[in-house]
Design a protein around this motif. Structure first.
Motif, PDB file in Angstrom:
ATOM      1  N   TRP A   1       0.814  -1.225   0.000  1.00 59.01           N
ATOM      2  CA  TRP A   1       0.000   0.000   0.000  1.00 59.01           C
ATOM      3  C   TRP A   1       0.845   1.271   0.000  1.00 59.01           C
ATOM      4  CZ3 TRP A   1      -1.522  -4.317   2.911  1.00 59.01           C
ATOM      5  CH2 TRP A   1      -2.680  -4.950   2.444  1.00 59.01           C
ATOM      6  N   GLY A   2       2.120   1.105   0.289  1.00 61.87           N
ATOM      7  CA  GLY A   2       2.998   2.261   0.191  1.00 61.87           C
ATOM      8  C   GLY A   2       3.680   2.358  -1.162  1.00 61.87           C
ATOM      9  N   ASP A   3       3.553   1.286  -1.947  1.00 56.30           N
ATOM     10  CA  ASP A   3       4.176   1.247  -3.279  1.00 56.30           C
ATOM     11  C   ASP A   3       5.673   1.538  -3.208  1.00 56.30           C
ATOM     12  OD1 ASP A   3       2.071   0.442  -4.864  1.00 56.30           O
ATOM     13  OD2 ASP A   3       1.316   2.490  -5.124  1.00 56.30           O
ATOM     14  N   LEU A   4       6.299   1.032  -2.170  1.00 58.30           N
ATOM     15  CA  LEU A   4       7.725   1.270  -2.010  1.00 58.30           C
ATOM     16  C   LEU A   4       8.518   0.029  -2.420  1.00 58.30           C
ATOM     17  CD1 LEU A   4       7.904   3.119   1.458  1.00 58.30           C
ATOM     18  CD2 LEU A   4       7.594   4.092  -0.834  1.00 58.30           C
ATOM     19  N   THR A   5       9.696   0.268  -2.910  1.00 56.95           N
ATOM     20  CA  THR A   5      10.612  -0.834  -3.228  1.00 56.95           C
ATOM     21  C   THR A   5      11.302  -1.288  -1.935  1.00 56.95           C
ATOM     22  OG1 THR A   5      12.477   0.647  -3.577  1.00 56.95           O
ATOM     23  CG2 THR A   5      11.033   0.236  -5.486  1.00 56.95           C
TER      24      THR A   5
END
Lengths: 138, 167
Positions: free
Chosen positions: B127-131
């Motif tokens: 949900w944070g769309d972080l790598t």
């Protein structure tokens, strides 16, 4: 071949997080309101208070109703009761002379009326005086 | 997704991203009210001061959320309770909209059974769309550690769902 982690990640992405309530949005809205608008609000409030104050002043000082002028009383009667005289036994004064104490009581009543307002003013004053009547001794 | 760098109206950006940002805030806080407070503070700071900064807006806003959440924990003197608070007192039911699909419902329920350190990696990735690199920066861990926690989390979720499905 299907990546099981990928499927699971896709399933996770299908979950829908609960949206923030309108109260949060309203609070953010209040904080992000443009400063000019805030100043505008303050100015508007100030103007409102100023207007209210001016209206109050006008109400108190300018728009005061003309009706309550002081009643124009006219003297209609003045009475004095018959004095009540009370004599006491003679007494010796400090200088060796004698005098008779006399007490005199009477009442003064004065009446004013204002025909326009149908009001009247009555001044009632009881009076009580003590005096000494000098006595000559042989 | 609207670009936060260019978007002029925060409402459109918030309408699109508010739910997932709140979820990120929620998993670092003890209650719904705390999550709302953190989200408000973090978003306002991001929108006022950080959205024009170069870089991934997601990472910036997640950083802002984490900072606010940690500040709140410190202010509330709950730092030592954090693991307990985040691990045990949470109700994931309110994290997500109700799901008719039993598998998704089980997945939402299983999320709270994860250890906090694995769950935050899952939340930040999904949900944070972080790598993993960005997650590592957020959590002060290496990307490899982040990836490991992700794998452990996937395994645990799979086990939980399978067990619930068979129950």
């Amino acid at each position: 071949m299907t990546d099981p982690d990928h499927d699971l990640e896709q399933a996770l992405r299908a979950l829908r997080p609960a949206a923030p309530g309108p109260a949060v949005t309203a609070r953010i809205d209040a904080e992000l309101a443009p400063p000019v608008a805030r100043r505008g609000v303050i100015i508007a409030w100030s103007a409102g208070f100023a207007a209210a104050a001016a209206a109050l002043v006008a109400f108190v000082f300018v728009a005061e109703p003309a009706e309550p002028e002081a009643p124009a009383y006219q003297l209609v009667r003045a009475e004095r009761t018959r004095p009540e005289v009370q004599l006491f036994r003679p007494v010796e004064l400090a200088d060796g002379s004698y005098a008779r104490p006399v007490r005199v009581r009477w009442e003064d009543t004065t009446r004013w009326e204002d025909a326009r307002t149908q009001t009247r003013l009555i001044d009632h004053r009881p009076n009580d005086r003590l005096a000494f009547l000098p006595l000559e001794t042989n | 997704m609207h670009d936060a760098h260019a978007a002029q109206d925060w409402r459109a950006w918030f309408a699109e991203n508010g739910a997932r940002l709140r979820l990120i805030a929620r998993q670092w806080t003890r209650s719904e009210a705390d999550a709302d407070d953190v989200l408000q503070e973090a978003f306002v700071r991001f929108w006022k001061h950080q959205r024009h900064l170069p870089g991934n807006p997601n990472a910036l806003v997640v950083t802002s959320i984490r900072r606010s959440a940690l500040d709140l924990l410190r202010r509330s003197d709950r730092r030592t309770l954090r693991e307990k608070a985040v691990g045990e007192d949470m109700e994931t039911v309110t994290w997500f909209e109700p799901e008719a699909d039993p598998r998704l419902a089980a997945l939402a329920e299983s999320l709270k059974l994860l250890p906090a350190e694995q769950r935050e990696v899952v939340v930040l990735k999904v949900w944070g769309d972080l790598t993993f690199d960005e997650i590592g920066e957020q959590l002060s861990i290496s990307p490899n550690t982040a990836a490991s926690r992700w794998r452990y989390a996937m395994e645990a979720l799979r086990r939980n769902i399978t067990a619930r499905t068979h129950d």
